[in-house]
Design an enzyme around this catalytic site. Structure first.
Site, mmCIF file in Angstrom:
data_model
loop_
_atom_site.group_PDB
_atom_site.id
_atom_site.type_symbol
_atom_site.label_atom_id
_atom_site.label_comp_id
_atom_site.label_asym_id
_atom_site.label_seq_id
_atom_site.Cartn_x
_atom_site.Cartn_y
_atom_site.Cartn_z
ATOM 1 N N TYR A 53 2.924 4.623 1.063
ATOM 2 C CA TYR A 53 3.583 5.196 2.227
ATOM 3 C C TYR A 53 2.728 6.065 2.846
ATOM 4 O O TYR A 53 1.738 6.902 2.371
ATOM 5 C CB TYR A 53 4.755 6.112 1.807
ATOM 6 N N ASP A 81 0.888 -1.152 0.019
ATOM 7 C CA ASP A 81 0.031 -0.057 0.036
ATOM 8 C C ASP A 81 1.017 1.256 0.006
ATOM 9 O O ASP A 81 2.127 1.150 0.120
ATOM 10 C CB ASP A 81 -1.053 0.115 1.102
ATOM 11 N N PHE A 90 6.534 1.509 -4.306
ATOM 12 C CA PHE A 90 8.072 1.785 -3.909
ATOM 13 C C PHE A 90 8.712 3.038 -4.230
ATOM 14 O O PHE A 90 9.486 3.627 -3.780
ATOM 15 C CB PHE A 90 8.823 0.591 -4.352
ATOM 16 N N HIS A 109 10.046 -9.514 1.101
ATOM 17 C CA HIS A 109 9.776 -8.092 0.783
ATOM 18 C C HIS A 109 11.023 -7.521 0.991
ATOM 19 O O HIS A 109 11.772 -7.874 1.899
ATOM 20 C CB HIS A 109 8.810 -7.824 1.673
#
Length: 217
Positions: free
Chosen positions: A63, A61, A74, A181
């Site tokens: 930031y 999701d 990202f 991740h």
């Protein structure tokens, strides 16, 4: 949050008629600040129409700190200047994998090369990671992956959240990468050393396609 309109190239997906009206209603009731700004919520889809998408990198999701979410998984605005967290570890893996460095935090150049940088939730309330994980955005992720299964593409699923959507990729000849991740909490448990960037480029070149330029534009 102002009205959210379907990106033209993706408007045929069932999500936009079936689920988006419900999400609009839920966001209208949200009292907290929501990221990213409304104009950027569908930015990943705006920059990567289906016919141009060659690679999908699925994030979790946006930031949830001010000034950091830009609508691409990202990616961080170049002027942000704060901690990079997951993106910093992605940069470390680029350097280890390709022997070249990247410092530009804005990943728009990846999107323009056909890399769909999609999150499984497209909004988040300030200070509350996964705060909108259950408002209905996952239906969009499912629809996008099903639609993009129509021809061979590279799909990157980093972390358990993303890997839960791999089942929606069907058909043959895709490149599907599943690893830990890049978060500081998990990068040392199976992200570092996986060399996703060289793997994707080798797969693209084997198909007669041009590689992605992952380092600074």
């Amino acid at each position: 949050m102002p009205d959210l309109r379907a990106p033209e190239a993706w408007a045929h997906l069932p999500f936009f008629q079936r689920d988006l009206p419900v999400i609009r209603g839920k966001l209208a009731e949200e009292t907290r600040t929501v990221y990213p700004p409304a104009a950027l919520v569908f930015r990943a889809l705006d920059l990567s129409p289906p016919d141009k998408t060659r690679v999908v990198i699925l994030g979790q999701d946006p930031y949830h700190t001010p000034g950091k979410a830009d609508g691409l998984s990202f990616s961080i605005p170049q002027e942000f200047g704060g901690r990079l967290d997951s993106l910093g570890n992605i940069f470390k893996e680029i350097e280890s994998d390709l022997g070249q460095s990247r410092t530009r935090t804005d990943l728009t150049d990846w999107a323009k090369q056909g890399v769909l940088l999609l999150n499984t939730a497209l909004t988040v309330p300030e200070g509350k990671a996964l705060g909108h994980a259950k408002v209905g955005w996952t239906h969009l992720t499912r629809d996008v992956l099903i639609a993009l299964s129509d021809r061979p593409r590279a799909f990157v699923f980093w972390g358990n959240n993303a890997q839960g959507f791999a089942k929606y990729v069907t058909g043959a000849d895709h490149l599907v990468l599943r690893t830990a991740h890049p978060s500081p909490l998990s990068a040392h448990r199976g992200f570092f050393g996986t060399r996703p960037f060289s793997q994707i480029n080798a797969w693209l070149k084997a198909r007669g396609d041009s590689p992605i330029h992952w380092t600074d534009p």
